[in-house]
Design a protein around this motif. Structure first.
Motif, PDB file in Angstrom:
ATOM      1  N   SER A  61       2.260  -0.731  -7.294  1.00 16.13           N
ATOM      2  CA  SER A  61       0.744  -0.510  -7.456  1.00 16.13           C
ATOM      3  C   SER A  61      -0.016  -0.358  -6.301  1.00 16.13           C
ATOM      4  O   SER A  61      -0.984   0.646  -6.190  1.00 16.13           O
ATOM      5  CB  SER A  61       0.141  -1.534  -8.322  1.00 16.13           C
ATOM      6  OG  SER A  61       0.336  -2.670  -7.727  1.00 16.13           O
ATOM      7  N   LYS A 120       0.636   3.130  -4.679  1.00 19.49           N
ATOM      8  CA  LYS A 120       0.235   4.247  -5.752  1.00 19.49           C
ATOM      9  C   LYS A 120      -1.565   4.304  -5.195  1.00 19.49           C
ATOM     10  O   LYS A 120      -1.673   5.694  -5.060  1.00 19.49           O
ATOM     11  CB  LYS A 120       0.273   3.818  -7.092  1.00 19.49           C
ATOM     12  CG  LYS A 120       1.744   4.105  -7.283  1.00 19.49           C
ATOM     13  CD  LYS A 120       1.864   3.601  -8.836  1.00 19.49           C
ATOM     14  CE  LYS A 120       3.322   3.784  -9.368  1.00 19.49           C
ATOM     15  NZ  LYS A 120       3.328   3.509 -10.840  1.00 19.49           N
ATOM     16  N   ASP A 121      -2.030   3.171  -5.325  1.00 19.46           N
ATOM     17  CA  ASP A 121      -3.539   3.199  -4.928  1.00 19.46           C
ATOM     18  C   ASP A 121      -3.887   3.991  -3.663  1.00 19.46           C
ATOM     19  O   ASP A 121      -4.712   4.643  -3.514  1.00 19.46           O
ATOM     20  CB  ASP A 121      -4.199   1.890  -5.046  1.00 19.46           C
ATOM     21  CG  ASP A 121      -4.026   1.192  -6.305  1.00 19.46           C
ATOM     22  OD1 ASP A 121      -4.042   2.004  -7.314  1.00 19.46           O
ATOM     23  OD2 ASP A 121      -4.411  -0.053  -6.674  1.00 19.46           O
TER      24      ASP A 121
END
Length: 305
Positions: free
Chosen positions: A80, A83-84
């Motif tokens: 995550s 991805k950010d």
């Protein structure tokens, strides 16, 4: 077979060793590489992050964006978080029609730490490499779903450096994470570039044609000197100015049907190795060996119309 020739701006501006940087603008960097014959440039620190600003600069220089580095941390950080961080880059690269984002693992890496010798590089055991390979594959699949493929860059000082480490990574990862083959990094790490191409050609979607100066590499004290020490000493250079046989390397890629970008990425002291001169040497050598291998090198830069 068709191929395109690009450069990395690291020949002009070195992010890890600012003292190895030429004080030129982005526009001058693009002008020099284009005048040497290159039609692409990978993203560097002086590129704008707004496509509305970048596109006119690329159009004026008649150069396309042919890739760019993302500092990944999947070896020790969640999907995550990566991805950010990569999401804005994906949108930028899509907007300027770049072919891929280069994934470079910086988690645990010593590549940017001048105080840490080469021998202290991080290492993963088989179980850790298996977990890591699956994580990077999942990330690559997600990025492709967003519209931008990755290209995994094996690198000195990182968890995937040597040929056995590359083999292990490829064994434990999947088609969702293509490979960037970097001849210079693999040769520096003691690997066999031709064998690696033979073993992994199905996954190669991007190529860095980095050369090495074998005498410099062989003369390093790896228990004392770091990766950045090696760079400062001149371990890397462009094809035609170093020790690797790019005729054989390019021919092996051609034998396996590789088509796409060949990018000159050679960080060295611009005072000792003027970037414009190095660009001309690299382009001349690549045109020689690529013509011999049967490639047609595209000469169009920024798409017209």
């Amino acid at each position: 077979m068709k191929a395109k020739l690009g450069m990395s701006p690291i020949a002009w501006w070195n992010d890890d060793l600012p003292e190895l940087s030429d004080d030129v603008s982005l526009e001058e960097c693009l002008r020099q590489s284009r005048s040497a014959g290159f039609t692409g440039m990978e993203k560097g620190r002086r590129f704008p992050d707004d496509p509305k600003v970048m596109l006119p600069i690329l159009r004026e220089a008649d150069v396309t964006l042919c890739g760019g580095w993302f500092s990944g941390t999947l070896v020790d950080e969640e999907l995550s978080a990566n991805k950010d961080r990569i999401a804005p880059m994906i949108e930028l690269f899509k907007a300027v029609d770049a072919p891929c984002i280069v994934y470079g693992e910086v988690g645990q890496s010593i590549q940017g730490k001048r105080e840490v010798p080469l021998a202290k590089k991080p290492r993963l055991d088989e179980s850790q490499m298996k977990t890591y390979g699956r994580m990077v594959t999942a990330f690559g699949e997600w990025c492709a779903e967003q519209g931008m493929p990755l290209s995994y860059h094996h690198h000195m000082g990182a968890v995937v450096e040597t040929e056995p480490e590359l083999d292990a990574f490829m064994r434990h990862s999947g088609e969702g994470i293509p490979l960037l083959l970097d001849a210079g990094h693999l040769a520096f790490a003691g690997g066999d570039v031709l064998r690696a191409i033979g073993n992994h050609h199905r996954r190669i979607n991007h190529v860095h044609v980095k050369d090495i100066r074998r005498a410099v590499v062989n003369g390093l004290d790896r228990n004392r000197q770091s990766f950045l020490d090696a760079v400062a000493l001149g371990a890397f250079t462009v094809p035609g100015d170093g020790s690797l046989d790019f005729g054989a390397i390019v021919q092996r890629l051609a034998d396996h049907g590789y088509e796409g970008w060949f990018v000159v990425e050679a960080e060295q002291d611009p005072v000792k190795a003027p970037p414009m001169k190095m660009a001309e040497i690299g382009h001349r050598e690549l045109m020689r060996v690529m013509t011999a291998a049967g490639y047609t090198v595209e000469t169009q830069g920024f798409p017209k119309g």
